[in-house]
Design an enzyme around this catalytic site. Sequence first.
Site, PDB file in Angstrom:
ATOM      1  N   GLU A  14      -7.867  22.949 -23.136  1.00  0.00           N
ATOM      2  CA  GLU A  14      -8.054  23.936 -22.028  1.00  0.00           C
ATOM      3  C   GLU A  14      -7.091  23.241 -21.092  1.00  0.00           C
ATOM      4  OE1 GLU A  14     -11.993  24.682 -20.232  1.00  0.00           O
ATOM      5  OE2 GLU A  14     -11.172  26.006 -18.739  1.00  0.00           O
TER       6      GLU A  14
ATOM      7  N   LEU B  30     -25.906 -10.090 -17.907  1.00  0.00           N
ATOM      8  CA  LEU B  30     -27.101 -10.434 -18.640  1.00  0.00           C
ATOM      9  C   LEU B  30     -27.164 -10.404 -20.168  1.00  0.00           C
ATOM     10  CD1 LEU B  30     -29.826  -9.324 -15.929  1.00  0.00           C
ATOM     11  CD2 LEU B  30     -29.145 -11.427 -16.199  1.00  0.00           C
TER      12      LEU B  30
ATOM     13  N   GLU C 219     -38.642  -8.121 -13.376  1.00  0.00           N
ATOM     14  CA  GLU C 219     -37.756  -6.707 -12.947  1.00  0.00           C
ATOM     15  C   GLU C 219     -37.613  -5.962 -13.864  1.00  0.00           C
ATOM     16  OE1 GLU C 219     -34.571  -8.514 -10.220  1.00  0.00           O
ATOM     17  OE2 GLU C 219     -35.907 -10.460  -9.616  1.00  0.00           O
TER      18      GLU C 219
ATOM     19  N   LYS D 296     -35.012  -3.204 -14.910  1.00  0.00           N
ATOM     20  CA  LYS D 296     -33.607  -3.571 -14.779  1.00  0.00           C
ATOM     21  C   LYS D 296     -32.740  -2.105 -14.467  1.00  0.00           C
ATOM     22  CE  LYS D 296     -29.574  -4.586 -17.165  1.00  0.00           C
ATOM     23  NZ  LYS D 296     -28.734  -3.651 -18.018  1.00  0.00           N
TER      24      LYS D 296
ATOM     25  N   ASP E  33     -31.056   0.926 -13.428  1.00  0.00           N
ATOM     26  CA  ASP E  33     -29.885   1.325 -14.218  1.00  0.00           C
ATOM     27  C   ASP E  33     -28.459   2.544 -13.207  1.00  0.00           C
ATOM     28  OD1 ASP E  33     -27.998   2.461 -16.553  1.00  0.00           O
ATOM     29  OD2 ASP E  33     -29.170   4.037 -17.251  1.00  0.00           O
TER      30      ASP E  33
ATOM     31  N   TYR F 201     -31.687  -7.380  -5.459  1.00  0.00           N
ATOM     32  CA  TYR F 201     -32.181  -8.129  -6.827  1.00  0.00           C
ATOM     33  C   TYR F 201     -31.573  -9.637  -6.892  1.00  0.00           C
ATOM     34  CZ  TYR F 201     -28.507  -6.999 -10.099  1.00  0.00           C
ATOM     35  OH  TYR F 201     -27.475  -5.997  -9.730  1.00  0.00           O
TER      36      TYR F 201
ATOM     37  N   LYS G 135     -34.459  -4.824 -23.269  1.00  0.00           N
ATOM     38  CA  LYS G 135     -33.991  -3.986 -23.789  1.00  0.00           C
ATOM     39  C   LYS G 135     -35.074  -3.240 -23.918  1.00  0.00           C
ATOM     40  CE  LYS G 135     -30.105  -2.188 -22.289  1.00  0.00           C
ATOM     41  NZ  LYS G 135     -28.722  -2.708 -21.799  1.00  0.00           N
TER      42      LYS G 135
ATOM     43  N   CYS H  97      -6.001  15.543 -43.547  1.00  0.00           N
ATOM     44  CA  CYS H  97      -5.628  14.367 -42.846  1.00  0.00           C
ATOM     45  C   CYS H  97      -5.598  15.685 -41.205  1.00  0.00           C
ATOM     46  CB  CYS H  97      -4.503  13.810 -42.235  1.00  0.00           C
ATOM     47  SG  CYS H  97      -4.549  12.737 -40.479  1.00  0.00           S
TER      48      CYS H  97
ATOM     49  N   CYS I 111      -5.941   8.473 -44.458  1.00  0.00           N
ATOM     50  CA  CYS I 111      -4.527   9.154 -44.040  1.00  0.00           C
ATOM     51  C   CYS I 111      -3.118   8.074 -44.454  1.00  0.00           C
ATOM     52  CB  CYS I 111      -3.952   9.598 -42.905  1.00  0.00           C
ATOM     53  SG  CYS I 111      -2.606  10.323 -42.893  1.00  0.00           S
TER      54      CYS I 111
ATOM     55  N   CYS J  94       1.937  10.053 -39.416  1.00  0.00           N
ATOM     56  CA  CYS J  94       0.798  10.734 -39.188  1.00  0.00           C
ATOM     57  C   CYS J  94       1.176  10.554 -37.166  1.00  0.00           C
ATOM     58  CB  CYS J  94      -0.025  10.854 -39.781  1.00  0.00           C
ATOM     59  SG  CYS J  94      -2.077  10.671 -38.797  1.00  0.00           S
TER      60      CYS J  94
HETATM   61  S1  IVH Z   1     -29.827  -9.821 -12.245  1.00  0.00           S
HETATM   62  C1  IVH Z   1     -27.325 -13.496 -12.535  1.00  0.00           C
HETATM   63  N1  IVH Z   1     -31.271  -8.141 -11.602  1.00  0.00           N
HETATM   64  O1  IVH Z   1     -27.673  -5.262 -14.957  1.00  0.00           O
HETATM   65  C2  IVH Z   1     -27.715 -11.993 -12.514  1.00  0.00           C
HETATM   66  N2  IVH Z   1     -29.574  -7.328 -12.629  1.00  0.00           N
HETATM   67  O2  IVH Z   1     -27.012  -5.990 -17.716  1.00  0.00           O
HETATM   68  C3  IVH Z   1     -27.739 -10.894 -12.758  1.00  0.00           C
HETATM   69  N3  IVH Z   1     -29.144  -4.872 -13.116  1.00  0.00           N
HETATM   70  O3  IVH Z   1     -25.512  -7.102 -14.079  1.00  0.00           O
HETATM   71  C4  IVH Z   1     -28.334  -9.731 -12.202  1.00  0.00           C
HETATM   72  N4  IVH Z   1     -31.655  -4.170 -12.906  1.00  0.00           N
HETATM   73  O4  IVH Z   1     -26.023  -4.886 -12.587  1.00  0.00           O
HETATM   74  C5  IVH Z   1     -29.554  -8.515 -11.805  1.00  0.00           C
HETATM   75  N5  IVH Z   1     -33.362  -6.447 -11.544  1.00  0.00           N
HETATM   76  C6  IVH Z   1     -32.030  -7.067 -11.445  1.00  0.00           C
HETATM   77  C7  IVH Z   1     -30.680  -5.907 -12.010  1.00  0.00           C
HETATM   78  C8  IVH Z   1     -30.078  -6.068 -12.546  1.00  0.00           C
HETATM   79  C9  IVH Z   1     -30.083  -4.474 -12.980  1.00  0.00           C
HETATM   80  C10 IVH Z   1     -27.899  -4.809 -14.088  1.00  0.00           C
HETATM   81  C11 IVH Z   1     -26.597  -5.746 -12.641  1.00  0.00           C
HETATM   82  C12 IVH Z   1     -26.683  -6.235 -14.105  1.00  0.00           C
HETATM   83  C13 IVH Z   1     -26.946  -5.863 -15.616  1.00  0.00           C
HETATM   84  C14 IVH Z   1     -26.910  -6.594 -17.296  1.00  0.00           C
END
Ligand code: IVH
Length: 668
Positions: free
Chosen positions: A35, A83, A113, A115, A117, A223, A309, A403, A421, A426
């Site tokens: 497009e 992390l 805490e 995490k 997003d 945080y 996770k 291909c 391929c 290519c």
């Molecule tokens: S602590 C050195 N606390 O997760 C401490 N991170 O996958 C670093 N994130 O880069 C972070 N909630 O952007 C911390 N309660 C929380 C968080 C948190 C989300 C994010 C943060 C970090 C990423 C790592």
Amino acid sequence: MTEKIERKINQLKEKLNKWNNDYYVLNQPSVDDLEFDSTMKELIDLETQYPQFKTPDSPTQKVGGSVENIFTKHKHKYQMLSLANAFNFDDLEAFDTKIKKELEEKPYSYFVEPKIDGLSISLIYENGKLVKGVTRGDGIVGEDVTNNIFTIKSIPKTINNNDKYFEVRGEVYLSKKEFDKINAKKFENGEMLFANPRNAASGTLRQLDSEIVKKRNLDIWTYFLMNKEHIETHEESLKFLNDLGFQINPLSKHCQNINNVKEQIGYLNEIRDSLEYEIDGIVIKVNEFEYYDILGNTSKFPKWAIAYKFPAEIKETKLLDIFPTVGRTGRITYNAKLKPVKLAGSNVKAATLHNSYFIRDKDIRIGSTVKIKKAGDIIPEVLDSIKDTNYESLPIWTESNLCPSCQNKLERFEGEVDQYCVNIECPRKIIRSLEHFASRDAMNIEGLSIKIIEKLFANKYIVKISDIYKLTNFKNELIMLDKFGEKSVNNLLKSVERSKTNLFEKLIFGLGIRHIGKKTAYIIAKNFKNIDNIINANFEDLSKIRDVGPIVAKSIKDWFEIDQNINLINDLKSLNINMNFSGTDVIENNNITSKNFVITGTLSKPRNHFKDLLAKYGANISESVSKNTDYVLAGEEAGSKLEKAKKLNVKILSETELEKLIKEENND
Ligand code: IVH
């Protein structure tokens, strides 16, 4: 009549400018290439017919773009670490066991805490006033998004704290409700929707127009406090931040031990869907600050925290089509076109099906219902198809023989699952191999991203690797083509030039010879020292090298037997690309060999000079200071690493002291 044409041209320009912005600035393509290209063609045709309406700022006069230079870069005073991940309770137990061991039975507890997003942000206050908001970037350098940060209501602009420098970190996010509102509006305007709240938050924060940001109602959970000198635990630091007016997530909880942590994870997992914002896991931090230096960091993660996770979500959807794509080595990957489905926060329309044997063995048929999940939460993959009643009536899928890019007949090597391929011309293979050549682990040509390569390839500025080094002859044309003009062209040409002196092993890796990964490239470079020795080596010479073996040896021989490849090497030689191994075997030096070094601050020569020097003597070089660090080589304006070294009593060296240390040993 001409008025009508002018209006049409303006409409097309507006459309293309927006799409370019979505693609290059927001990182979110809003139309497919087809497009985009056909709209571009329409504009080119009209401008050719009515040149009076052709203006220098037309999208027809620019190619691609670069996110660089849009926001000012800001070097973080303290690196913004990420992390490490735990994917199950076993990983968590292992994390806890390590901590227990490191702390030698000293009492410790955890703080848990959600995490969030979103995207991490560093907020800097000076004498109680908010002065800067910076994105994480690569952890060392981020983007200054201060203007946009000021529009977030829940970020205090002044605080009752008079520290000269005060830094807090947190996650900027969009609530599910705000996200839906934004997308509903986009839908009304016929615009492409944001895939998930995180992309929407990231796209918004990196908007140049703060007025738009203001309307989007971004929010924050804070945080982490960096100025924690007089505070003993993370829990107290959050309380302190809360009292200063920062938003602390109310679901944060102090847990005495890993079992309590698991209970809290179970609870948060249960209520996850009812939250007003997306969370993608749980963050677990050691609560007592006194242990942070003892536990230390890797170059990327603190060892006192981990992110648990949530298990990958699995969804079912209809498989609309199966299509192959070709990679740089010619390998064919099969992909699924799916009825869009929401999976782990994003709208999934495509997923990998790996290779044709996978599809055949699982008897996956177009039109059937498939189960999909996100592998490592990034690339979605098809797991299987559901064999329901409708399934029997669907035709059995058969693999492609041609291909998808050049239509050449595909081949399958003996004993291999994948199809290839093998056409050296290519186009897709060439584009992908140019991408590999320019990549960080190869020639590290910054600014030569796949999208830029595609544009330069389409405009015939680069059709083979050596053309990269001839771009400098087309500087003016490139400036005309490039949306961001002279500066980004200059930057690109500079990094092309810089790559000429790159390490020989990186060049070998960049050539993209089958089976030659980074490590093998190094072994080959080290053993043969220069390109001619490799070209002249026979199969026996090659295969007798430790870690090489017959498959790699054959692959190298085959590659250098192809005329085009030899021509490429000759071209690169005449363009002065380094083809000599510069590393030497490690020189034993009792003061340096196997010692752990950290380099910080501004030195008299580029940091790589010192890295190479230390590597010559077999030192280990890492990014962060811990109790295992033997020496910190500190230049001017060294910041947090130097402070930490002092705290941990790590020996600090100046350049002259380093020289002395090396010599002292060599003279013995
Ligand atoms: S602590 C050195 N606390 O997760 C401490 N991170 O996958 C670093 N994130 O880069 C972070 N909630 O952007 C911390 N309660 C929380 C968080 C948190 C989300 C994010 C943060 C970090 C990423 C790592």
